[in-house]
Write a protein that holds these residues in place. Structure first.
Motif, PDB file in Angstrom:
ATOM      1  N   THR A   3      -7.781   3.047   1.322  1.00  0.00           N
ATOM      2  CA  THR A   3      -8.880   3.880   2.072  1.00  0.00           C
ATOM      3  C   THR A   3      -9.508   2.980   3.067  1.00  0.00           C
ATOM      4  O   THR A   3      -9.746   1.693   2.449  1.00  0.00           O
ATOM      5  N   PRO A   4     -10.295   3.249   4.065  1.00  0.00           N
ATOM      6  CA  PRO A   4     -11.198   2.470   4.647  1.00  0.00           C
ATOM      7  C   PRO A   4     -12.273   2.026   3.816  1.00  0.00           C
ATOM      8  O   PRO A   4     -12.753   0.971   4.162  1.00  0.00           O
ATOM      9  N   LEU A  28     -12.272  -1.529   2.779  1.00  0.00           N
ATOM     10  CA  LEU A  28     -12.967  -2.511   3.928  1.00  0.00           C
ATOM     11  C   LEU A  28     -14.273  -2.635   3.356  1.00  0.00           C
ATOM     12  O   LEU A  28     -15.023  -3.841   3.572  1.00  0.00           O
ATOM     13  N   TYR A  29     -15.079  -1.387   3.344  1.00  0.00           N
ATOM     14  CA  TYR A  29     -16.337  -1.291   3.243  1.00  0.00           C
ATOM     15  C   TYR A  29     -16.844  -0.109   2.423  1.00  0.00           C
ATOM     16  O   TYR A  29     -16.275   0.783   2.668  1.00  0.00           O
ATOM     17  N   PRO A  30     -17.439  -0.181   1.448  1.00  0.00           N
ATOM     18  CA  PRO A  30     -17.880   1.034   0.520  1.00  0.00           C
ATOM     19  C   PRO A  30     -18.487   2.092   1.468  1.00  0.00           C
ATOM     20  O   PRO A  30     -19.383   1.865   2.050  1.00  0.00           O
ATOM     21  N   GLY A  31     -17.930   3.303   1.254  1.00  0.00           N
ATOM     22  CA  GLY A  31     -18.396   4.739   1.948  1.00  0.00           C
ATOM     23  C   GLY A  31     -17.709   4.752   3.340  1.00  0.00           C
ATOM     24  O   GLY A  31     -18.101   5.763   3.965  1.00  0.00           O
ATOM     25  N   LEU A  32     -17.065   3.830   3.841  1.00  0.00           N
ATOM     26  CA  LEU A  32     -16.452   3.837   5.044  1.00  0.00           C
ATOM     27  C   LEU A  32     -15.555   5.217   5.033  1.00  0.00           C
ATOM     28  O   LEU A  32     -14.546   5.122   4.158  1.00  0.00           O
ATOM     29  N   SER A  62     -16.862  -4.334  -3.291  1.00  0.00           N
ATOM     30  CA  SER A  62     -16.098  -3.037  -3.106  1.00  0.00           C
ATOM     31  C   SER A  62     -15.106  -2.936  -4.327  1.00  0.00           C
ATOM     32  O   SER A  62     -14.960  -3.635  -5.248  1.00  0.00           O
ATOM     33  N   GLU A  63     -13.956  -2.200  -4.311  1.00  0.00           N
ATOM     34  CA  GLU A  63     -13.190  -2.221  -5.303  1.00  0.00           C
ATOM     35  C   GLU A  63     -11.766  -1.471  -4.396  1.00  0.00           C
ATOM     36  O   GLU A  63     -11.848  -0.929  -3.480  1.00  0.00           O
ATOM     37  N   LEU A  64     -10.655  -2.086  -5.225  1.00  0.00           N
ATOM     38  CA  LEU A  64      -9.318  -1.706  -4.972  1.00  0.00           C
ATOM     39  C   LEU A  64      -8.761  -0.721  -5.875  1.00  0.00           C
ATOM     40  O   LEU A  64      -8.731  -1.073  -6.980  1.00  0.00           O
ATOM     41  N   ARG A  65      -8.381   0.350  -5.238  1.00  0.00           N
ATOM     42  CA  ARG A  65      -7.850   1.379  -6.041  1.00  0.00           C
ATOM     43  C   ARG A  65      -6.329   1.310  -5.974  1.00  0.00           C
ATOM     44  O   ARG A  65      -5.654   0.915  -5.282  1.00  0.00           O
ATOM     45  N   LEU A  66      -5.880   1.513  -7.328  1.00  0.00           N
ATOM     46  CA  LEU A  66      -4.182   1.356  -7.491  1.00  0.00           C
ATOM     47  C   LEU A  66      -3.729   2.657  -8.206  1.00  0.00           C
ATOM     48  O   LEU A  66      -4.442   3.244  -8.943  1.00  0.00           O
ATOM     49  N   ALA A  88       0.743  -1.191  -0.031  1.00  0.00           N
ATOM     50  CA  ALA A  88       0.214   0.167  -0.060  1.00  0.00           C
ATOM     51  C   ALA A  88       0.713   1.175  -0.121  1.00  0.00           C
ATOM     52  O   ALA A  88       1.869   1.316   0.625  1.00  0.00           O
ATOM     53  N   ALA A  89       0.501   2.246  -0.776  1.00  0.00           N
ATOM     54  CA  ALA A  89       1.021   3.600  -0.646  1.00  0.00           C
ATOM     55  C   ALA A  89       0.628   4.520   0.391  1.00  0.00           C
ATOM     56  O   ALA A  89      -0.678   4.726   0.816  1.00  0.00           O
ATOM     57  N   ASP A  90       1.345   4.667   1.271  1.00  0.00           N
ATOM     58  CA  ASP A  90       1.335   5.523   2.641  1.00  0.00           C
ATOM     59  C   ASP A  90       0.009   5.032   3.422  1.00  0.00           C
ATOM     60  O   ASP A  90      -0.938   5.681   3.535  1.00  0.00           O
ATOM     61  N   PRO A  91       0.124   3.795   3.896  1.00  0.00           N
ATOM     62  CA  PRO A  91      -1.108   3.183   4.560  1.00  0.00           C
ATOM     63  C   PRO A  91      -1.071   3.984   6.120  1.00  0.00           C
ATOM     64  O   PRO A  91      -0.019   4.456   6.539  1.00  0.00           O
ATOM     65  N   PRO A  92      -2.249   4.173   6.739  1.00  0.00           N
ATOM     66  CA  PRO A  92      -2.576   4.691   7.997  1.00  0.00           C
ATOM     67  C   PRO A  92      -1.762   4.072   9.009  1.00  0.00           C
ATOM     68  O   PRO A  92      -1.670   2.828   8.668  1.00  0.00           O
ATOM     69  N   ALA A  93      -1.559   4.749  10.140  1.00  0.00           N
ATOM     70  CA  ALA A  93      -0.942   4.096  11.100  1.00  0.00           C
ATOM     71  C   ALA A  93      -1.813   2.982  11.790  1.00  0.00           C
ATOM     72  O   ALA A  93      -1.305   1.981  12.309  1.00  0.00           O
ATOM     73  N   ASP A  94      -3.022   3.031  11.642  1.00  0.00           N
ATOM     74  CA  ASP A  94      -3.959   2.231  12.356  1.00  0.00           C
ATOM     75  C   ASP A  94      -4.547   1.146  11.045  1.00  0.00           C
ATOM     76  O   ASP A  94      -5.758   0.707  11.258  1.00  0.00           O
ATOM     77  N   PHE A  95      -3.814   0.847  10.153  1.00  0.00           N
ATOM     78  CA  PHE A  95      -3.968   0.009   9.043  1.00  0.00           C
ATOM     79  C   PHE A  95      -4.460  -1.274   9.672  1.00  0.00           C
ATOM     80  O   PHE A  95      -5.656  -1.982   9.387  1.00  0.00           O
TER      81      PHE A  95
END
Length: 530
Positions: free
Chosen positions: A150-151, A154-158, A134-138, A76-83
């Motif tokens: 992005t969140p 995990l679930y659309p709209g999260l 859902s979808e995986l963005r690249l 992942a590019a720049d994943p969040p700390a709480d990934f």
């Protein structure tokens, strides 16, 4: 050893062996450099060929299937700390026992962007499987393809760190929406009407079922999956959210208990009901309609051959059938036209004409054409308009100006205005006709109203130069004011009218003057629509 020849040329001992050895060394060096460059170029090319959006997506899905959060984070590019924490919160909160991913082909959206649609199925302990898409963005980051996580992956709209639980929720038997399919809130002035519709259409009580519940970033809990049941039945009403909002906004300015009902003349569909009377007051209550009933009386006169320009008398007071009738504030027009008497709301004109030219039967027939005495079934409880047969000339005179025993709801009077606008009276309804019948109601056939061209001219004159001229109503509005006397207390204030394909009734209980209270409230309603 290097020797110098006498002819000036340089000589070396050992002949050509030194030169040969140097050439060999140089060749080896060049070979190593070239080989290294080729190998490095091949390795770089191989790495770039390996680092495609398709291969990165495949590696990410494989890592996800194996629960390898370290590998996922590395892709992942720049994943969040709480990934990791966000993934574990979903798994632990819902007691997920297994996960299955079904990726679809990667879709390129540009040279440096792509997305991979997928379906994910999670097995939840004791509840079954939860499946959604859902979808995986690249994207290409510093020349390399990476997952833009992005969140919402995990679930659309999260949007934030979601809190996931399996809870018990109530599922209504019927879920109601506006005419565009958008949900209607079961609160505010609409609440009793929506409950009434649901009770008629619901074939069972609400159910309590397990559900996946999400609280997104501290927001309100929302159910995202129900288990063990289908969703409640979804029904579209005729309500228009824009018209409803305008009616509620205007109602907030009412001086006391009031109601606004809006109807589409071409269909009878109720576009809005803002009810401050309590319960189903705008549909189920009966009030004397006062001078708004003069639309019905004028309709009877027109059906007998009169028109807007027919001559009429408007004295300040008159005695007809031993009943003294007076105009509001003692105004008089003398000899005038039916249109001007209607615009000025001359009680004396209409009471006298009802007694002298119409009689009880013709006025009752006109009342029936406008829906009085008809069982109204809009999809919830509603009162029928009351027009008891006048027992005397005095009662006929009172009935002609909407007093005495004549009663009507704001819903019925909105349909009276709609009949003038359209040329036919239609039973007002909150639901499609088939659902009205399903709820135990009936949808009467439209009733033609003769002479509505003349009635429209009269109602237009009310706004342009009559009792509603100073109310601030927008251009193109037609209507009729009403001030209905009651046994004790201030009179009820009424205004009914139509404009731009919408008919309406405004009622203020014990509000006083129709021209001074109800008509300005109607102006607020129409202004809010714009």
């Amino acid at each position: 050893m290097i020797n110098i020849r006498t002819d000036g040329r340089r000589r070396t001992s050992g002949g050509g062996r030194v030169r040969s050895r140097g050439v060999k060394v140089l060749a080896v060096v060049l070979a190593v450099v070239l080989t290294t460059g080729v190998v490095a170029g091949w390795a770089l090319r191989r790495r770039r060929d390996h680092d495609t959006a398709e291969r990165v997506a495949a590696r990410y899905f494989a890592a996800w299937s194996n629960g390898d959060l370290d590998r996922m984070r590395g892709l992942a590019a720049d994943p969040p700390a709480d990934f990791d924490a966000q993934h574990r919160a979903l798994t632990i909160g819902l007691a997920v026992t297994s996960i299955a991913l079904d990726p679809r082909p990667v879709v390129r959206s540009g040279p440096d962007a792509a997305h991979a649609p997928f379906t994910v199925s999670r097995s939840l302990a004791g509840h079954g499987t939860w499946t959604f898409a859902s979808e995986l963005r690249l994207g290409r980051v510093e020349g390399r393809w990476r997952v833009r996580w992005t969140p919402a992956t995990l679930y659309p709209g999260l949007k934030g760190g979601g809190q996931w639980t399996v809870g018990q929720v109530r599922v209504p038997a019927v879920t109601l929406s506006d005419r565009a399919g958008r949900p209607l809130a079961n609160e505010g002035p609409l609440a009793p009407y929506l409950a009434g519709i649901a009770s008629r259409l619901g074939d069972e009580e609400e159910r309590i079922v397990p559900a996946v519940v999400l609280r997104d970033g501290g927001g309100p809990p929302q159910r995202v999956k129900l288990f063990g049941t289908v969703k409640g039945r979804r029904v579209r009403t005729t309500l228009d959210r824009r018209v409803q909002a305008a009616a509620e906004k205007a109602l907030a300015a009412a001086p006391g208990r009031a109601a606004i009902v809006a109807v589409r003349p071409s269909s009878g569909e109720v576009a809005a009901v803002a009810d401050g009377l309590g319960g189903l007051g705008a549909f189920g209550s009966g009030y004397p309609p006062g001078s708004t009933f003069k639309v019905v009386t004028a309709g009877a006169l027109v059906a007998e051959g009169a028109d807007a320009g027919t001559g009429a008398d408007c004295p300040a007071s008159t005695v007809t059938a031993q009943r003294t009738i007076r105009n509001d504030e003692g105004h008089a027009l003398g000899r005038t036209t039916l249109r001007d008497a209607f615009a000025a709301s001359c009680n004396t004109t209409f009471a006298q004409l009802a007694v002298e030219r119409l009689g009880p039967a013709k006025l009752a027939a006109s009342a029936r054409r406008f829906g009085f005495g008809t069982r109204i079934t809009p999809g919830t409880d509603a009162a029928d308009g009351g027009f008891p047969a006048p027992r005397s000339g005095a009662e006929l005179a009172e009935a002609a100006i909407g007093q005495g025993r004549v009663l009507a709801s704001p819903l019925l009077m909105a349909s009276v205005a709609a009949a003038v606008a359209d040329g036919s009276w239609r039973s007002p309804r909150l639901l499609p006709p088939d659902l009205v019948r399903e709820g135990g109601g009936a949808v009467p056939a439209p009733r033609p109203v003769p002479g509505t061209g003349a009635l429209r001219a009269m109602m237009r004159a009310v706004v342009t130069g009559g009792t509603a001229a100073g109310a601030g109503l927008p251009d193109g509005t037609s209507g009729k004011t009403g001030t209905a006397e009651i046994a004790s207390g201030p009179p009820h204030a009424w205004f009914i009218g139509f404009r731009d394909g919408l008919a309406f009734a405004v009622f203020v209980e014990t509000g006083g003057s129709g021209p001074k209270v109800a008509a300005p409230l109607a102006a607020r309603f129409l202004a809010a629509l714009r």
